[in-house]
Design a protein around this motif. Structure first.
Motif, PDB file in Angstrom:
ATOM      1  N   CYS A 172       0.852  -1.195   0.000  1.00 33.97           N
ATOM      2  CA  CYS A 172       0.000   0.000   0.000  1.00 33.97           C
ATOM      3  C   CYS A 172       0.883   1.237   0.000  1.00 33.97           C
ATOM      4  N   ASP A 174      -0.250   4.298  -0.615  1.00 33.93           N
ATOM      5  CA  ASP A 174      -1.016   5.479  -0.248  1.00 33.93           C
ATOM      6  C   ASP A 174      -2.261   5.041   0.522  1.00 33.93           C
ATOM      7  N   ILE A 175      -2.947   6.023   1.108  1.00 33.97           N
ATOM      8  CA  ILE A 175      -4.122   5.722   1.923  1.00 33.97           C
ATOM      9  C   ILE A 175      -5.207   5.042   1.092  1.00 33.97           C
ATOM     10  N   SER A 198       3.169  -1.116   4.208  1.00 39.63           N
ATOM     11  CA  SER A 198       3.018   0.298   3.883  1.00 39.63           C
ATOM     12  C   SER A 198       4.329   0.824   3.320  1.00 39.63           C
ATOM     13  N   ILE A 206       2.550   8.096  -0.891  1.00 39.26           N
ATOM     14  CA  ILE A 206       2.574   8.857   0.350  1.00 39.26           C
ATOM     15  C   ILE A 206       4.006   9.222   0.721  1.00 39.26           C
ATOM     16  N   ASP A 212       2.676  10.995   8.187  1.00 37.72           N
ATOM     17  CA  ASP A 212       2.252  10.069   7.135  1.00 37.72           C
ATOM     18  C   ASP A 212       2.237   8.640   7.657  1.00 37.72           C
ATOM     19  N   MET A 216      -1.174   6.341   8.090  1.00 32.93           N
ATOM     20  CA  MET A 216      -1.332   5.035   7.457  1.00 32.93           C
ATOM     21  C   MET A 216      -1.753   3.992   8.499  1.00 32.93           C
ATOM     22  N   THR A 219      -5.372   4.582   9.807  1.00 33.99           N
ATOM     23  CA  THR A 219      -6.381   4.197   8.820  1.00 33.99           C
ATOM     24  C   THR A 219      -6.523   2.686   8.742  1.00 33.99           C
ATOM     25  N   TRP A 230       0.918  -5.293  10.448  1.00 36.41           N
ATOM     26  CA  TRP A 230       1.431  -4.123   9.742  1.00 36.41           C
ATOM     27  C   TRP A 230       2.946  -4.163   9.623  1.00 36.41           C
TER      28      TRP A 230
END
Length: 310
Positions: A172, A174-175, A198, A206, A212, A216, A219, A230
């Motif tokens: 990922c 970006d959001i 991320s 991002i 930032d 992430m 969210t 994560w």
């Protein structure tokens, strides 16, 4: 997924952005990729994220035949989890990118979760002489490059690998990519636990500000609750700063020459293992534990190395 004091270190060994002229330490040939992967595993990487390259020019090569000379050797020599890219290179079609994972059925495959501008042309300000003609075109071409990962493309990868028992490292940048993952989860095409990687600092995605990183994570927490694990990677000079922040937030980390060719400011990393060793020191210095490959398998719900097709 609840915070754990056991941290999974992933090592991305060679990737498809950096070119041979940028560093003499970038693994290119099958032998070099094997040596780099085994060194990273020995240093503490539980997961090895792998791309292939043309052994003569170093150009990214996503043909299954390019992976064949090193996948079995890595599997036989280490217990580390093998993760095959479906990102390949942004210049490739999704069918080309998915083929190695579909054929070899790894425990983990990466999956980019959205289309984006993907610019590495600013590197031309630093590198002006190249060993191979493709390198300049590779960098300059990204000035007008959209890395396509449409909903149709993502679904293609998911369905192509369906039934193989392969789980995904959801990349990922970006959001919005988190929301795309939530969309596929709502449709029942992906199932938890989600391994969310991320990515910070790629031009077009991002940024690398601490806010930032926190945004992430916040969210992902809101969208997935306890159903994900994560991990983060920071591009270039931000690699270890972002890793340190993520570790303090209960995250896992990814390092490797795919993401950064540096070990310190102005100093090239001599190997992937050197970066993993630095990552391990960060983990242990914070009173955390580096996950073994089998611990990573248990945390992520992986099928086991005996279930792959290489």
């Amino acid at each position: 997924m609840p915070a754990s004091d056991t941290v999974i270190i992933t090592c991305a060994v060679t990737g498809a952005i950096h070119t041979p002229s940028m560093t003499p330490h970038l693994p290119i040939t099958p032998d070099q990729i094997v040596d780099a992967a085994l060194g990273a595993a020995e240093a503490g990487a539980a997961i090895l994220h792998l791309h292939a390259r043309d052994p003569g020019t170093g150009k990214p090569d996503q043909s299954p035949e390019a992976f064949a000379p090193f996948l079995p050797r890595i599997k036989q020599a280490t217990a580390a989890v093998v993760n095959i890219t479906t990102g390949g290179s942004p210049y490739m079609t999704v069918a080309e990118r998915a083929e190695p994972a579909a054929r070899y059925k790894p425990e983990v495959a990466s999956l980019n979760m959205g289309s984006m501008n993907f610019g590495f042309f600013p590197l031309l300000a630093k590198y002006t002489e190249f060993k191979h003609d493709w390198e300049y075109d590779h960098l300059e071409g990204s000035r007008d490059l959209v890395f396509r990962n449409s909903f149709k493309d993502i679904e293609y990868v998911l369905r192509t690998c369906a039934g193989n028992g392969t789980r995904f490292e959801f990349e990922c940048y970006d959001i919005s990519h988190l929301y795309n993952l939530a969309h596929f989860a709502e449709r029942g095409l992906v199932e938890p636990p989600f391994f969310i990687q991320s990515v910070f600092g790629l031009l077009g995605g991002i940024g690398t500000h601490p806010e930032d990183v926190m945004h992430m994570k916040r969210t992902a927490d809101r969208l997935f609750g306890s159903d994900f694990r994560w991990s983060v990677l920071g591009a270039g000079k931000d690699q270890f700063r972002i890793a340190t922040q993520a570790l303090s937030m209960g995250g896992n980390i990814r390092v490797g020459l795919e993401d950064s060719i540096w070990i310190a400011r102005g100093e090239l990393a001599k190997s992937n293992a050197q970066q993993v060793e630095k990552a391990r020191r960060l983990v242990e210095g914070l009173g955390l534990k580096v996950a073994t490959p089998d611990e990573a398998r248990a945390i992520l719900g992986l099928k086991g190395a005996d279930q792959v097709a290489f």
